[in-house]
Design an enzyme around this catalytic site. Structure first.
Site, PDB file in Angstrom:
ATOM      1  N   THR A  31     -46.270 -53.216  24.604  1.00 54.58           N
ATOM      2  CA  THR A  31     -46.668 -54.484  23.987  1.00 54.58           C
ATOM      3  C   THR A  31     -47.121 -55.501  25.034  1.00 54.58           C
ATOM      4  O   THR A  31     -46.489 -55.634  26.084  1.00 54.58           O
ATOM      5  CB  THR A  31     -45.487 -55.062  23.190  1.00 54.58           C
ATOM      6  OG1 THR A  31     -45.112 -54.129  22.173  1.00 54.58           O
ATOM      7  CG2 THR A  31     -45.835 -56.387  22.541  1.00 54.58           C
ATOM      8  N   GLU A  68     -29.709 -44.780  15.259  1.00 50.77           N
ATOM      9  CA  GLU A  68     -28.867 -43.657  15.681  1.00 50.77           C
ATOM     10  C   GLU A  68     -28.354 -43.864  17.108  1.00 50.77           C
ATOM     11  O   GLU A  68     -27.162 -43.634  17.396  1.00 50.77           O
ATOM     12  CB  GLU A  68     -29.659 -42.351  15.581  1.00 50.77           C
ATOM     13  CG  GLU A  68     -30.015 -41.924  14.163  1.00 50.77           C
ATOM     14  CD  GLU A  68     -31.126 -42.757  13.534  1.00 50.77           C
ATOM     15  OE1 GLU A  68     -31.193 -42.818  12.293  1.00 50.77           O
ATOM     16  OE2 GLU A  68     -31.921 -43.369  14.291  1.00 50.77           O
ATOM     17  N   GLU A  91     -36.167 -51.235  20.367  1.00 51.81           N
ATOM     18  CA  GLU A  91     -34.993 -51.701  21.127  1.00 51.81           C
ATOM     19  C   GLU A  91     -33.752 -50.840  20.867  1.00 51.81           C
ATOM     20  O   GLU A  91     -32.624 -51.320  20.931  1.00 51.81           O
ATOM     21  CB  GLU A  91     -34.672 -53.169  20.809  1.00 51.81           C
ATOM     22  CG  GLU A  91     -35.775 -54.152  21.187  1.00 51.81           C
ATOM     23  CD  GLU A  91     -35.953 -54.294  22.693  1.00 51.81           C
ATOM     24  OE1 GLU A  91     -35.170 -53.707  23.454  1.00 51.81           O
ATOM     25  OE2 GLU A  91     -36.895 -55.007  23.095  1.00 51.81           O
ATOM     26  N   ARG A 126     -40.345 -66.565 -12.419  1.00 51.27           N
ATOM     27  CA  ARG A 126     -40.838 -65.406 -13.162  1.00 51.27           C
ATOM     28  C   ARG A 126     -40.009 -65.231 -14.439  1.00 51.27           C
ATOM     29  O   ARG A 126     -38.783 -65.038 -14.370  1.00 51.27           O
ATOM     30  CB  ARG A 126     -40.745 -64.152 -12.300  1.00 51.27           C
ATOM     31  CG  ARG A 126     -41.037 -62.838 -13.007  1.00 51.27           C
ATOM     32  CD  ARG A 126     -42.491 -62.704 -13.385  1.00 51.27           C
ATOM     33  NE  ARG A 126     -42.780 -61.356 -13.858  1.00 51.27           N
ATOM     34  CZ  ARG A 126     -43.896 -61.022 -14.481  1.00 51.27           C
ATOM     35  NH1 ARG A 126     -44.832 -61.941 -14.714  1.00 51.27           N
ATOM     36  NH2 ARG A 126     -44.102 -59.772 -14.867  1.00 51.27           N
TER      37      ARG A 126
END
Length: 381
Positions: free
Chosen positions: A157, A369, A365, A270
């Protein structure tokens, strides 16, 4: 135990919220569609000091606590988690230079990072080295006072942005006495011959974020570009990962809150069967769970960052914060999507952007697991 925020912290959070909603939220949908990094927003952040919040004042930064930086991170992620994840990578590099850099490196690089002139990038992951950081194969050989680097990194990145400083690279620099790899951290500035930046990846989500493959072909940098002690690369990575996991805790919390922000008003306005869907227990209970999940993520993150600010051990707590916040974010977005029904599948509704983005929080990061492995080992398992 005091969970209240100080007046200063309230101002920091409120200012970050105002900025994020005015700039980040306003650009988020356009950015995901176009994939264009918003340099104009980055420059505005720099003007306001957000690009150097944890950099000491002597180097042009804000000298803020990690806790304050997390308050900012959550509010930014609440508006746009993709942009914020790029921002947190920059923060990690600022912190690495501050904690591990030589006086000359700090003097040279921290001011340009703090001012936003340059953005930081961290290159650990490789095609065959993800969760297993010790599996890196990129090599740097010291020849006549220069590191000669060869190898490939992936999913990196910020390295391809116009204002990128370059990358702090994790690479093999030799062999330890026990026969294991000696891994070190080396800065490779953008524009260095032999540093090849690949095309930007096309991703399911996080499209604002600049993510690329990087190649190094006989790339040479000075010996002095070593960050921290030689052979301490994995320790350096852990230092970065601990802050990164706390940051991901804040980002996950921001996403949790955003999902609730979008879903609660929708559920109240809604109407079905003659009344707001929020009045139906099935929907109301989902909203209640979303609020609980958000607070769980926030409290886990606050505890971890408090420990870090106190200089206390926090490896496990940082990992727990990342695990809880990322998984709660997935749950909240899933419930928010369900509350929106068919409208959630439409790009006009921001819950759809969160749905495309959120799963990666359980991978970046440290996968869920791996986080559980770290936590279970702390239990002596």
């Amino acid at each position: 135990m005091d969970f209240s925020l100080s007046e200063e912290q309230k101002i920091v959070r409120e200012s970050a919220r105002k900025f994020a909603q005015e700039y980040l939220a306003a650009y988020a949908e356009e950015g995901e569609e176009t994939g264009k990094w918003p340099y104009h927003i980055w420059n505005k952040m720099a003007e306001l000091g957000y690009t150097g919040v944890i950099v000491p004042e002597e180097y042009g930064g804000g000298g803020m606590s990690y806790f304050n930086s997390i308050l900012i991170m959550e509010e930014f992620a609440r508006a746009d988690d993709s942009f914020t994840t790029s921002y947190q990578v920059h923060n990690i590099i600022c912190d690495m230079f501050n904690k591990l850099g030589t006086p000359e490196q700090k003097k040279t690089y921290l001011p340009m990072l703090a001012s936003g002139e340059k953005m930081g990038a961290f290159a650990l992951t490789e095609p065959n080295a993800g969760s297993d950081a010790s599996g890196v194969q990129t090599r740097a050989e010291l020849v006549n006072g220069e590191w000669v680097i060869n190898g490939t990194k992936i999913f990196i990145t910020n390295a391809g942005l116009d204002n990128s400083l370059g990358v702090v690279l994790m690479c093999v620099t030799g062999q330890r006495p026990d026969g294991r790899k000696e891994i070190s951290s080396i800065l490779v500035p953008k524009g260095t011959p032999g540093f090849i930046i690949g095309n930007k990846f096309r991703k399911v989500g996080w499209n604002i974020m600049d993510t690329r493959e990087l190649s190094f072909e006989d790339c040479r940098v000075p010996e002095s570009n070593l960050i921290g002690a030689r052979g301490k690369g994995l320790a350096n990575a852990l230092h970065g990962l601990n802050l990164g996991r706390i940051d991901f805790g804040a980002i996950g919390t921001g996403v949790c809150q955003a999902a609730l922000d979008y879903s609660l008003p929708y559920a109240k306005q809604r109407h079905q069967f003659g009344k707001p869907i929020s009045s139906f227990q099935a929907v109301a209970f989902m909203l209640a769970d979303m609020q609980v999940n958000t607070e769980l993520a926030r409290m886990a993150t606050w505890k971890a960052v408090w420990l870090k600010d106190q200089g206390l051990p926090h490896d496990t707590e940082a990992t727990m914060a990342k695990l809880v916040a990322s998984e709660m974010a997935v749950r909240n977005v899933d419930m928010g999507f369900q509350i929106h029904g068919g409208y959630g599948f439409m790009k006009e509704y921001p819950i759809s952007r969160l749905y495309r983005n959120v799963k990666i929080l359980t991978i970046g990061e440290g996968t869920s697991e791996v986080c559980r492995i770290v936590i279970s080992r702390a239990l002596g398992c």
